[in-house]
Scaffold this active site. Structure first.
Site, PDB file in Angstrom:
ATOM      1  N   SER A  15      16.903  35.818  -4.778  1.00  0.00           N
ATOM      2  CA  SER A  15      15.508  35.447  -4.606  1.00  0.00           C
ATOM      3  C   SER A  15      15.437  34.116  -3.873  1.00  0.00           C
ATOM      4  O   SER A  15      16.264  33.223  -4.114  1.00  0.00           O
ATOM      5  CB  SER A  15      14.809  35.317  -5.963  1.00  0.00           C
ATOM      6  OG  SER A  15      13.528  34.738  -5.825  1.00  0.00           O
ATOM      7  N   GLN A  17       5.503  45.716  -5.601  1.00  0.00           N
ATOM      8  CA  GLN A  17       5.083  45.584  -4.213  1.00  0.00           C
ATOM      9  C   GLN A  17       5.434  46.837  -3.421  1.00  0.00           C
ATOM     10  O   GLN A  17       4.617  47.335  -2.630  1.00  0.00           O
ATOM     11  CB  GLN A  17       5.768  44.367  -3.578  1.00  0.00           C
ATOM     12  CG  GLN A  17       5.534  44.226  -2.083  1.00  0.00           C
ATOM     13  CD  GLN A  17       6.227  43.004  -1.525  1.00  0.00           C
ATOM     14  OE1 GLN A  17       5.692  41.907  -1.581  1.00  0.00           O
ATOM     15  NE2 GLN A  17       7.422  43.176  -0.986  1.00  0.00           N
ATOM     16  N   GLY A  70      19.732  39.614   0.201  1.00  0.00           N
ATOM     17  CA  GLY A  70      18.813  40.730  -0.002  1.00  0.00           C
ATOM     18  C   GLY A  70      18.068  41.074   1.269  1.00  0.00           C
ATOM     19  O   GLY A  70      17.993  42.243   1.681  1.00  0.00           O
ATOM     20  N   HIS A  71      17.503  40.046   1.931  1.00  0.00           N
ATOM     21  CA  HIS A  71      16.825  40.275   3.207  1.00  0.00           C
ATOM     22  C   HIS A  71      17.795  40.833   4.257  1.00  0.00           C
ATOM     23  O   HIS A  71      17.451  41.754   5.005  1.00  0.00           O
ATOM     24  CB  HIS A  71      16.257  38.959   3.762  1.00  0.00           C
ATOM     25  CG  HIS A  71      15.210  38.316   2.905  1.00  0.00           C
ATOM     26  ND1 HIS A  71      15.433  37.125   2.248  1.00  0.00           N
ATOM     27  CD2 HIS A  71      13.950  38.683   2.603  1.00  0.00           C
ATOM     28  CE1 HIS A  71      14.339  36.778   1.598  1.00  0.00           C
ATOM     29  NE2 HIS A  71      13.423  37.709   1.781  1.00  0.00           N
TER      30      HIS A  71
END
Length: 279
Positions: free
Chosen positions: A185, A153, A36-37
């Site tokens: 995650s 967020q 994801g990052h």
């Protein structure tokens, strides 16, 4: 790739780059990087002259009973991944350098920070917006990249940037999932083999909601009831919240329309996981 520890040096380096006309794409992270990052970093690499990544486990967004001490910190691995993805600057400050002993300033987005995750984690988003505001000031980004998994967020950071006139474009990229549907995650590492399988109930509940909507169900309460019934069958799952909200103000909606967010937080064992889908 340059690794910077000092906030002053980070700001100086980025201001120098901006004066030279370079565009900066910024990806703020707490490390323990996953796909994801990396999707955010790759997008930043495609769209900017310079890519900056922060790796900082921010203590101000953890509650007193949360996992600050055990949060994964595989720095060598994270730096290797950043280098492989073509990152130019990595900002990796120490806590004392980033938050001096007499640090007294907080940034807080009213209303939005009290919904969803904010109901059970009342100080969390104060910590998020404070650290992101400071990072924006240091990195001077033209674009900043966030993941849709942390949907609340993203909404809050967008509002903060707008309200405080930060000259940065916020880009939110899709959730990256494993093949079986589990959202990527850093906290997935806490799950044992059984819990890892149990955690699929989050994406399954969201899939059920989408199916119900596709078949004409628009009543939020009925959709949430079906999701809840599915999740509670799993004995290791404890629901924090299930919600269908407006994507702009995060207020609950009675009827599903376009631009709704279906979001949930569920503990699997001791691990709190979040997931969502946009309608």
């Amino acid at each position: 790739m340059k690794i910077i520890k000092s906030p002053q040096q980070m700001q100086s380096a980025c201001l120098t780059l901006k004066k030279k006309g370079r565009t900066i794409g910024f990806v703020p992270t707490m490390g323990a990087l996953h796909e994801g990052h990396l999707s955010l970093i790759r997008k930043a690499r495609q769209e900017n002259d310079i890519v900056a990544v922060s790796i900082f486990v921010n203590p101000r967004q953890f509650g007193p009973q949360e996992d600050l001490k055990k949060y994964p910190r595989p720095l060598a691995r994270d730096l290797a991944l950043c280098k492989k993805c073509g990152v130019d600057l990595v900002f990796n400050p120490g806590v004392n350098g980033f938050y001096p002993r007499d640090f007294k300033t907080n940034v807080y987005v009213e209303g939005l920070s009290q919904q969803l995750c904010g109901a059970s984690r009342p100080e969390h988003f104060r910590g998020v917006t404070t650290v992101v505001a400071k990072l924006f000031n240091l990195a001077q980004p033209d674009c900043a990249y966030f993941g849709q998994k942390d949907a609340q967020q993203a909404v809050i950071v967008k509002r903060m940037a707008e309200d405080l006139n930060f000259p940065v474009k916020i880009k939110v990229l899709p959730i990256v999932r494993q093949k079986d549907g589990l959202a990527m995650s850093s906290r997935n590492i806490y799950l044992n083999k059984t819990q890892r399988q149990d955690a699929l109930v989050l994406s399954k509940a969201l899939g059920l909601a989408r199916l119900l909507i596709r078949h004409g169900q628009k009543d939020s309460a009925k959709i949430i009831a079906k999701m809840r019934a599915l999740i509670v069958k799993n004995k290791s799952a404890k629901i924090d919240y299930l919600a269908i909200v407006d994507l702009v103000n995060l207020n609950p909606v009675k009827k599903v329309t376009r631009n709704c967010l279906i979001a949930l937080a569920v503990k699997i064992g001791k691990t709190r996981l979040i997931d969502n889908t946009i309608i």
